[in-house]
Design a protein around this motif. Structure first.
Motif, PDB file in Angstrom:
ATOM      1  N   GLU A   1      49.092  60.025  50.908  1.00  0.00           N
ATOM      2  CA  GLU A   1      48.692  60.282  49.521  1.00  0.00           C
ATOM      3  C   GLU A   1      49.623  59.609  48.528  1.00  0.00           C
ATOM      4  OE1 GLU A   1      48.307  64.483  49.023  1.00  0.00           O
ATOM      5  OE2 GLU A   1      46.752  64.680  50.544  1.00  0.00           O
ATOM      6  N   CYS A   2      49.901  58.331  48.782  1.00  0.00           N
ATOM      7  CA  CYS A   2      50.785  57.575  47.898  1.00  0.00           C
ATOM      8  C   CYS A   2      50.038  57.172  46.631  1.00  0.00           C
ATOM      9  CB  CYS A   2      51.303  56.318  48.601  1.00  0.00           C
ATOM     10  SG  CYS A   2      52.355  56.654  50.014  1.00  0.00           S
ATOM     11  N   GLN A   3      50.726  57.279  45.521  1.00  0.00           N
ATOM     12  CA  GLN A   3      50.234  56.770  44.241  1.00  0.00           C
ATOM     13  C   GLN A   3      51.431  56.246  43.475  1.00  0.00           C
ATOM     14  OE1 GLN A   3      47.405  56.226  42.798  1.00  0.00           O
ATOM     15  NE2 GLN A   3      46.097  57.011  44.442  1.00  0.00           N
ATOM     16  N   PRO A   4      51.566  54.965  43.256  1.00  0.00           N
ATOM     17  CA  PRO A   4      50.626  53.909  43.618  1.00  0.00           C
ATOM     18  C   PRO A   4      50.861  53.385  45.042  1.00  0.00           C
ATOM     19  CG  PRO A   4      52.436  52.978  42.420  1.00  0.00           C
ATOM     20  CD  PRO A   4      52.708  54.453  42.489  1.00  0.00           C
ATOM     21  N   ILE A   5      49.929  52.546  45.500  1.00  0.00           N
ATOM     22  CA  ILE A   5      50.094  51.804  46.747  1.00  0.00           C
ATOM     23  C   ILE A   5      50.352  50.348  46.371  1.00  0.00           C
ATOM     24  CG2 ILE A   5      48.971  51.054  48.872  1.00  0.00           C
ATOM     25  CD1 ILE A   5      47.306  53.616  48.776  1.00  0.00           C
ATOM     26  N   VAL A   6      51.503  49.835  46.767  1.00  0.00           N
ATOM     27  CA  VAL A   6      51.946  48.496  46.349  1.00  0.00           C
ATOM     28  C   VAL A   6      51.912  47.559  47.550  1.00  0.00           C
ATOM     29  CG1 VAL A   6      53.813  47.169  45.299  1.00  0.00           C
ATOM     30  CG2 VAL A   6      53.418  49.541  44.584  1.00  0.00           C
TER      31      VAL A   6
ATOM     32  N   ASN B   1      55.113  61.099  42.556  1.00  0.00           N
ATOM     33  CA  ASN B   1      56.165  61.568  43.461  1.00  0.00           C
ATOM     34  C   ASN B   1      56.116  60.929  44.847  1.00  0.00           C
ATOM     35  OD1 ASN B   1      53.960  62.841  44.559  1.00  0.00           O
ATOM     36  ND2 ASN B   1      54.599  64.907  43.970  1.00  0.00           N
ATOM     37  N   MET B   2      55.082  60.128  45.150  1.00  0.00           N
ATOM     38  CA  MET B   2      55.002  59.441  46.450  1.00  0.00           C
ATOM     39  C   MET B   2      54.518  58.014  46.221  1.00  0.00           C
ATOM     40  SD  MET B   2      55.296  59.809  49.865  1.00  0.00           S
ATOM     41  CE  MET B   2      55.008  61.488  50.391  1.00  0.00           C
ATOM     42  N   ILE B   3      55.349  57.048  46.590  1.00  0.00           N
ATOM     43  CA  ILE B   3      55.047  55.638  46.368  1.00  0.00           C
ATOM     44  C   ILE B   3      54.994  54.939  47.712  1.00  0.00           C
ATOM     45  CG2 ILE B   3      55.784  53.521  45.170  1.00  0.00           C
ATOM     46  CD1 ILE B   3      57.677  55.520  43.534  1.00  0.00           C
ATOM     47  N   GLY B   4      53.979  54.106  47.923  1.00  0.00           N
ATOM     48  CA  GLY B   4      53.839  53.390  49.189  1.00  0.00           C
ATOM     49  C   GLY B   4      53.946  51.894  49.005  1.00  0.00           C
ATOM     50  N   LEU B   5      54.732  51.241  49.850  1.00  0.00           N
ATOM     51  CA  LEU B   5      54.847  49.779  49.866  1.00  0.00           C
ATOM     52  C   LEU B   5      54.422  49.312  51.257  1.00  0.00           C
ATOM     53  CD1 LEU B   5      55.862  47.057  48.629  1.00  0.00           C
ATOM     54  CD2 LEU B   5      58.094  47.574  49.634  1.00  0.00           C
ATOM     55  N   TYR B   6      53.421  48.454  51.311  1.00  0.00           N
ATOM     56  CA  TYR B   6      52.990  47.965  52.615  1.00  0.00           C
ATOM     57  C   TYR B   6      52.951  46.442  52.622  1.00  0.00           C
ATOM     58  CZ  TYR B   6      48.237  46.746  51.065  1.00  0.00           C
ATOM     59  OH  TYR B   6      47.173  46.160  50.455  1.00  0.00           O
ATOM     60  N   GLY B   7      53.024  45.878  53.813  1.00  0.00           N
ATOM     61  CA  GLY B   7      53.016  44.439  54.019  1.00  0.00           C
ATOM     62  C   GLY B   7      53.347  44.171  55.470  1.00  0.00           C
ATOM     63  N   MET B   8      53.136  42.958  55.912  1.00  0.00           N
ATOM     64  CA  MET B   8      53.355  42.661  57.323  1.00  0.00           C
ATOM     65  C   MET B   8      54.838  42.659  57.675  1.00  0.00           C
ATOM     66  SD  MET B   8      52.833  38.617  57.903  1.00  0.00           S
ATOM     67  CE  MET B   8      53.397  38.862  59.558  1.00  0.00           C
ATOM     68  N   GLY B   9      55.119  42.777  58.960  1.00  0.00           N
ATOM     69  CA  GLY B   9      56.496  42.791  59.424  1.00  0.00           C
ATOM     70  C   GLY B   9      57.228  41.519  59.060  1.00  0.00           C
ATOM     71  N   GLY B  10      58.462  41.678  58.561  1.00  0.00           N
ATOM     72  CA  GLY B  10      59.282  40.517  58.249  1.00  0.00           C
ATOM     73  C   GLY B  10      59.057  39.937  56.882  1.00  0.00           C
ATOM     74  N   VAL B  11      58.199  40.583  56.057  1.00  0.00           N
ATOM     75  CA  VAL B  11      57.898  40.024  54.748  1.00  0.00           C
ATOM     76  C   VAL B  11      58.948  40.391  53.703  1.00  0.00           C
ATOM     77  CG1 VAL B  11      56.509  41.886  53.736  1.00  0.00           C
ATOM     78  CG2 VAL B  11      55.885  39.496  53.312  1.00  0.00           C
ATOM     79  N   GLY B  12      59.812  41.361  54.020  1.00  0.00           N
ATOM     80  CA  GLY B  12      60.903  41.695  53.109  1.00  0.00           C
ATOM     81  C   GLY B  12      60.798  43.064  52.469  1.00  0.00           C
ATOM     82  N   LYS B  13      60.046  43.978  53.099  1.00  0.00           N
ATOM     83  CA  LYS B  13      59.869  45.309  52.517  1.00  0.00           C
ATOM     84  C   LYS B  13      61.198  46.073  52.468  1.00  0.00           C
ATOM     85  CE  LYS B  13      56.804  46.601  55.590  1.00  0.00           C
ATOM     86  NZ  LYS B  13      56.790  45.367  56.402  1.00  0.00           N
ATOM     87  N   THR B  14      61.951  46.025  53.549  1.00  0.00           N
ATOM     88  CA  THR B  14      63.214  46.763  53.612  1.00  0.00           C
ATOM     89  C   THR B  14      64.181  46.266  52.552  1.00  0.00           C
ATOM     90  OG1 THR B  14      62.924  47.138  55.986  1.00  0.00           O
ATOM     91  CG2 THR B  14      65.145  47.402  55.092  1.00  0.00           C
ATOM     92  N   THR B  15      64.301  44.950  52.434  1.00  0.00           N
ATOM     93  CA  THR B  15      65.211  44.390  51.439  1.00  0.00           C
ATOM     94  C   THR B  15      64.788  44.796  50.035  1.00  0.00           C
ATOM     95  OG1 THR B  15      65.632  42.506  52.882  1.00  0.00           O
ATOM     96  CG2 THR B  15      66.206  42.250  50.576  1.00  0.00           C
ATOM     97  N   LEU B  16      63.487  44.805  49.796  1.00  0.00           N
ATOM     98  CA  LEU B  16      62.991  45.145  48.461  1.00  0.00           C
ATOM     99  C   LEU B  16      63.288  46.598  48.103  1.00  0.00           C
ATOM    100  CD1 LEU B  16      61.479  44.369  45.929  1.00  0.00           C
ATOM    101  CD2 LEU B  16      59.332  44.829  47.094  1.00  0.00           C
TER     102      LEU B  16
END
Length: 1283
Positions: free
Chosen positions: A298-303, A175-190
């Motif tokens: 408490e994200c599962q998974p962390i991407v 029920n909680m998914i986390g996407l992390y990465g540096m600024g400008g890498v395209g997280k919002t678009t994804l």
């Protein structure tokens, strides 16, 4: 006399037959004429086919996608030409036409066929003219389909991340998914792509997205979600809004909430997002630059979304830099530059576009600058040392200094802010950015051009409307770094929650621009030495008084925007260089000091509540070009001649329920004489106007509005907008137009784009403007309403025709027409004579831009379009909605229907006189062509059209490939949706595919005649059927519905068994994914289903099914793990809710082995009413198998002995001495004359959550209920078994 009478009758008959007989003789004796016309038309069509095919070939060579209607025309034309060859052979056999020919019957048939074919070819050739300007469009690039945003390209990392997220999204345990990465890498678009795909595939009922940023604004987040949900908050507190949002989101069964750019732990409850145990169907997907944030949440998974590989980075860079493979030397340097971008998409895109078309020397210099970047000493986000350097390079390569400054001005706003371009314009003008331009409107146009340039090179982002832009947070960081240099001298602390003035800077002497907007400062220093300060943007606590000496050290200040707080304008007496002053919801006094600000060009008093009168001193501001009084609700008086003295005024904005007290010359209002509208005619530079005139009496009789470029003018009691006018809008309401000067709007009608008339008497008086206009020059008749785009008319009772034929030029640019409650309106568009009108009108194709047409409650409307429609083209129409049009008999002519290639929504309600959607024949001798189709139609809704016999001819159905919703209801004569005449060709195997149809609702009509027609419905999720005598025949026509989720069947008397599997006979439905089933008034149904596994069923409602004897079989119950709601009402013959699968009527008794698998683990509501043969609800063994039961209501069932019971001959079941119903909170037993006990054999049971318990009219009941403690409700039985 009798003979004479007979002779007279014969003469009359002969005269009547003369015309048709003559026509028949022509077929036999004028064969050559038919041949000649046929040959000429064949040649014309061949030339048209050649021209169009040539244009199509050119488009294909350019990899363009051919328009659907063009391909359709080519196919039709080629088919017709093949038919021509057959006729050519036939006519070749006949040779000359003699005076008398023994083959006259053959000639007759051939002439008739030639005439018919000639007419078909002529129409085809005419239709080809629609494609002269456009036959194709650019096809989407297939390799970036995964991520449609043009700024980014799919990478291995993004594909892998996408697959991981989609897998998690489909997993019910996540029920909680986390996407992390540096600024400008395209997280919002994804995550936007994830949301799009999830919505597209119906994984969720609702997908919401909000950006949080470093200082999340809860109110703003709530507003964004509410906008998406169509929710309006009446609550004013943040908690109240959260409760309302929580309540609304709880109604969505499955939803995905995307939280973008998370920097802090998010309290979902504070926002109003139900999550976890509060809402198991809610999933949250968040993006962040910080991996730890995913762990905290408490994200599962962390991407993880990584940067691009070197190969992928080079591919993206090449595209944006416009590099070619053959430029070997340039590519060598370019690869070095690309490496310095270190795989970051935003850097690759911006640097690539900045260096596009530059020389190799410039490329080499760029590489050195990046290699030796001065930004290396700065704190780098995510460890990418050259991120700032890459974006700085993009900034350096902007062509114009004004564009650069416009870019820097954008960083003055808070992070993730929707930046109003109007605010940018005012800051730019006050800053002196466009001093060389004559008007503010010209400066505004330049700002728009600069914004477009910045968006084109990805340094700014677009929003939902053209009036706002956004800045990527990483780009904003870079802009602030650039702006903070000594050269620019910016200090930006916007939207970071400041309460005090930032004193980190020991000296402000070199500071030129300060932005503290988006804060609520509660303290200001007494004075500051800012000798170079030009721009100051502040937001204060409402109760903060600005110190009197605060501005003394800011003598060069040119732009001041102050929101909130209390200000004495005397404190600005030395700020004589001010050119732009905006005071927003700011309490002001000492307004007379405004006369000191003689250089002021822009003055805004926005949202003032306290000021009731403008000071006369404003009239002394000789340089003033823009005066904004929007939202000054308390303003009651503007002194006479104050406005008239502002000779350089270009823009006057008094909208948003501001000043309405316009005076008439010579009349005195309360508090003195008020400004008159005639003063507007003294302003020779005025081009933009926003105002509201509450009454006609406020308008001087001879007043005429001046010529304007943009305006928002409201006359009468209509809402006045608060935004700056971006178009030309004229709205009138609740007035008598007969008292208006017919020339009052003469200068506005040539430019007006939006018109609204509501409750207007004498509307024709406004139309007199047209007759009084000249025949040439500005304001001429040919210019009348020529730019009109949007029309809203409501409650204008004396109007018979909205658009008379002499106004046909007004139809060229129309995009939206909404007309309601005009009780005398007989036609909407009067088209005039077939050959009338100028050639320009014919060439433009009338109504070709119309996208939306809504007509409602027009009791006298006989036709929408009066007159020949051959010059009308509805090629852009997307939405058509008609309701309560009692005299309308048809909607489209055949030619109009053929042009509806983009129609998406067709809704028709209660048009009682409607006989046909498409008129079968008309005065233009049109017939409905077999090629007719609606390829883009998504929603079809028809209700209450009693004279309508069918919706479409059968040959239309193959074109409905995009249809998603179909609802056909309450048509007294409606027999079928698709009508087939004898001889009509069906599709292959009689199958028609509706691949996207999700919802189908039918009332008292067949899907199609003949009955052997089959509809494939692979995407069907909701099926509603009402009032079908032969339900089996209908269901037999509907196939392939393997995703069916909800079924509603009502008033279908013929159904005996609804759903049967295992090869038995019955009506074929596919219930494997079924979640909700509602059955009502199926009076002959004895059995609902047999041999089924219903593992997804959550809701079952059965009502008024008189012959139904049972609901479930014992083998089914084990699969009903998701069942939550069970309602059974008025089923007189119902004996058992659960029965054994054995068909032997004598063997219905449950054994001990039968009972051990009976369990409803998620059942929370049971309602039983009016089931007089039912002896019990469930076997005793099930009493402990209902852990989530919350509501139990049983009433009006005369033979019920107990809620949980056991027959005398059944195997004995051990019952626990004390039974607990842990969640039961509502229990109602009413009018049950035979009930003896609640649970047979149980002496004691508890209801720890009980809130509402009532036992009424149960005379034999032995179970006694009482409060045992303050929190427990108990019941005890006096008997252990009843005979």
């Amino acid at each position: 006399m009798a003979i004479e009478s007979v002779c007279g009758s014969l003469v009359s008959i002969a005269e009547l037959l003369a015309g048709p007989v003559k026509k028949q003789f022509c077929y036999m004796f004028c064969f050559n004429n038919f041949v000649q016309e046929f040959n000429e038309q064949v040649m014309s069509l061949a030339l048209a086919l050649y021209r169009l095919q040539d244009a199509v070939d050119v488009a294909k060579r350019n990899a363009e996608e051919i328009e659907i209607d063009v391909n359709k025309w080519l196919e039709d034309a080629k088919n017709e030409m093949e038919g021509v060859n057959c006729l050519e052979k036939e006519k070749g056999k006949n040779g000359k036409c003699f005076t008398w020919c023994p083959k006259w019957i053959r000639l007759f048939k051939l002439s008739k066929a030639l005439e018919k074919k000639t007419e078909t070819l002529r129409k085809l050739e005419e239709n080809s003219r629609d494609f002269r300007t456009k036959v194709s469009h650019k096809a989407p690039l297939q390799d970036i389909e995964f991520l449609p945003s043009k700024e980014f390209t799919p990478s291995e990392s993004s594909k892998e991340a996408f697959e991981q997220i989609m897998k998690a999204v489909k997993d019910d345990n996540v029920n909680m998914i986390g996407l992390y990465g540096m600024g400008g890498v395209g997280k919002t678009t994804l995550v936007k792509e994830v949301g799009r795909r999830a919505k597209e595939t119906q994984l969720f009922d609702e997908v919401l997205m909000a950006t949080l940023s470093q200082n999340p604004n809860v109110i703003d987040i709530q507003d964004r979600m509410a906008d998406r949900l169509g929710l309006h908050f009446n609550e004013t507190t943040r908690q109240g809004r959260a409760d309302r949002l929580w309540q609304r989101l709880k109604t969505e069964k499955k939803m995905l909430v995307i939280l973008d750019d998370v920097w802090k732990v998010v309290n979902l409850t504070e926002i109003g997002i139900p999550f976890g145990d509060a809402h198991r169907g809610c999933k949250v997907l968040l993006t962040t630059r910080l991996r730890d944030m995913c762990s905290y949440m408490e994200c599962q998974p962390i991407v993880f979304l990584s940067i691009l590989s070197e190969y992928e980075a080079w591919a993206l860079f090449k595209i944006n830099a416009g590099l070619r493979h053959e430029d070997f030397n340039l590519n060598t340097v370019a690869k070095k530059v690309a490496r310095e971008c270190q795989g970051l998409p935003i850097a690759l895109v911006t640097v690539g576009r900045a260096l596009r078309d530059k020389s190799i020397i410039e490329w080499e210099l760029a590489f050195k600058e990046l290699k030796n970047s001065h930004f290396r000493h700065m704190e780098q986000i995510g460890g990418q040392k050259n991120t700032y350097a890459c974006l700085k390079l993009s900034y350096d390569y902007l062509k114009h200094e004004k564009t650069k400054l416009c870019f820097l001005l954008c960083c003055l706003f808070p992070e993730d802010y929707s930046i109003p371009i109007e605010d940018l314009t005012r800051y730019a003008v006050g800053y002196g950015l466009h001093q060389d331009l004559e008007s503010i409107e010209d400066a505004r146009k330049y700002v728009y051009v600069e914004i477009k340039s910045l968006k084109d090179c990805c340094m700014l982002l677009g929003t939902e409307n053209e009036e706002h832009v956004k800045m990527h947070d990483l780009v904003r960081d870079v802009a602030i770094q650039i702006a903070s240099s000594k050269e620019h001298g910016f200090i930006v602390k916007a939207g970071i929650g400041l309460k005090k003035w930032p004193m980190s800077n020991k000296s402000f002497e070199g500071c030129k621009t300060i932005s503290l907007m988006g804060n609520k400062l509660t303290e200001l220093p007494e004075g500051l030495a800012c000798p170079q300060l030009k721009v100051l943007l502040l937001e204060l606590d409402d109760n903060l008084n600005v110190p009197k000496r605060f501005f003394e050290g800011m003598k060069e200040i040119e732009v001041l925007s102050l929101k909130g707080g209390c200000l004495s304008l005397q404190s600005l007496e030395f700020s004589t260089n001010l050119q732009s002053l905006q005071l927003i919801r700011c309490k002001c006094n000492d307004l007379i000091w405004l006369r000191k600000l003689q250089r002021l060009e822009i003055l805004g008093f926005i949202g003032w509540i306290s000021v009731k009168e403008l000071p006369d001193e404003i009239g002394e501001l000789k340089e003033l070009r823009l005066l904004d009084l929007t939202g000054c609700y308390s303003l009651r008086r503007i002194p006479v001649n104050l406005i008239g003295r502002l000779k350089k005024l270009e823009e006057l904005l008094i909208g948003g329920h501001s000043f309405e007290g316009w005076g008439v010359v010579g009349c005195v209002s309360k508090g003195g004489m008020n400004a008159s509208l005639t003063e507007l005619n003294l302003l020779s530079y005025l081009t933009v106007l926003s105002l509201k005139i509450p009454r006609v009496e406020c308008i001087p009789r001879d007043f005429v509005f001046p010529r304007l470029l943009k305006y928002d003018i409201v006359l009468g009691n209509w809402y006045s907008r608060t935004e700056h006018p971006t178009s030309t809008r004229l709205y009138l309401r609740d007035i008598n137009a007969a008292s208006l000067n017919p020339k009052i709007f003469e200068q506005l009608f040539p430019t007006v784009s939006q018109i609204g008339f509501r409750n207007i008497e004498g509307l024709e008086n406004i139309a007199l403007s047209y007759d009084q206009m000249t025949s040439h020059g500005h304001g001429s008749q040919k210019d009348f309403l020529q730019r009109l785009e949007d029309v809203k008319v409501k409650g204008c009772r004396d109007t018979r025709t909205l658009f008379p034929s002499k106004w046909r030029q007004a139809l060229n640019n129309l995009t939206s027409v909404v007309i309601q409650d005009c009780e005398s309106l007989e036609e909407v568009f009067e088209l005039g004579d077939a050959d009338g009108g100028c050639s320009e009108v014919k060439e433009l194709r009338l109504l070709s831009s119309l996208t939306r047409l809504v007509l409602g409650r027009l009791p006298e409307l006989k036709c929408i379009w009066k007159g020949p429609t051959k010059h009308v083209n509805l090629q852009s129409l997307l939405h058509l909605e008609l309701w309560s049009l009692d005299k309308l008999t048809f909607i489209f002519t055949p030619s109009l229907a053929q042009s509806l290639v983009h129609l998406e929504t067709l809704r028709i309600d209660y048009c009682s006189g409607l006989k046909h959607l498409i008129r079968e024949k008309d005065d233009e001798r049109e017939i409905i062509p077999d090629s007719l189709g609606f390829p883009k139609l998504k929603t079809l809704f028809i209700s209450g059209c009693d004279k309508l016999e069918y919706v479409f001819p059968l040959f239309v159905s193959p074109s409905l490939l995009n249809l998603e919703e179909m609802d056909i209801a309450f048509g007294a004569n409606l027999k079928q949706i698709f009508y087939s005449e004898e001889g009509d060709a069906l599709t292959i195997d009689g199958l028609i595919n509706f691949p996207l149809l999700r919802e189908l609702s039918l009332s008292r009509c067949d899907f199609c005649v003949p009955k052997n027609f089959i509809a494939q419905l692979p995407s069907l999720q909701v099926l509603v059927v009402r009032g079908h005598e032969e339900l089996g025949d209908l269901l037999a026509q509907l196939k392939g519905h393997t995703n069916l989720r909800e079924i509603y069947i009502t008033d279908c008397k013929g159904a005996q068994e609804l759903i049967v599997t295992n090869g038995r006979t019955g009506h074929e439905l596919s219930p494997l994914s079924l979640e909700k089933l509602h059955l009502r008034s199926l009076t002959n149904m004895k059995c609902i289903w047999k041999g089924l596994v219903l593992s997804h069923l959550t809701t079952l409602e059965v009502c008024d099914c008189q012959k139904l004897t049972h609901v479930f079989t014992s083998s089914m119950v084990a699969s009903l793990v998701q069942l939550q709601f069970l309602d059974i009402l008025a089923c007189e013959e119902l004996e058992q809710i659960i029965t054994k699968d054995n068909d032997d009527e004598k063997d219905k008794i449950f054994s001990g082995s039968d009972l051990q698998y009976l369990c409803f683990p998620n059942l929370c509501q049971v309602v039983i009413r009016g089931c007089n043969k039912l002896r019990s609800l469930f076997p005793v063994a099930m009493a402990a198998s209902l852990p989530k039961l919350q509501t139990l209501l049983v009433r009006d069932s005369s033979q019920l002995l107990g809620v949980f019971w056991q027959d005398d001959h059944a195997s004995h079941v051990n019952v626990e001495k004390q039974m607990v119903f842990p969640n039961l909170s509502f229990l109602r037993l009413s009018n049950l004359p035979s009930i003896v006990c609640f649970i047979l054999g149980c002496d004691d049971f508890l209801f720890p959550c009980m809130e509402d318990l009532m036992v009424d009219e149960c005379p034999k009941m032995t179970t006694k209920f009482a409060n045992k403690t303050n929190v427990l409700m108990s019941a005890q039985s006096k008997v252990s078994r009843s005979s």
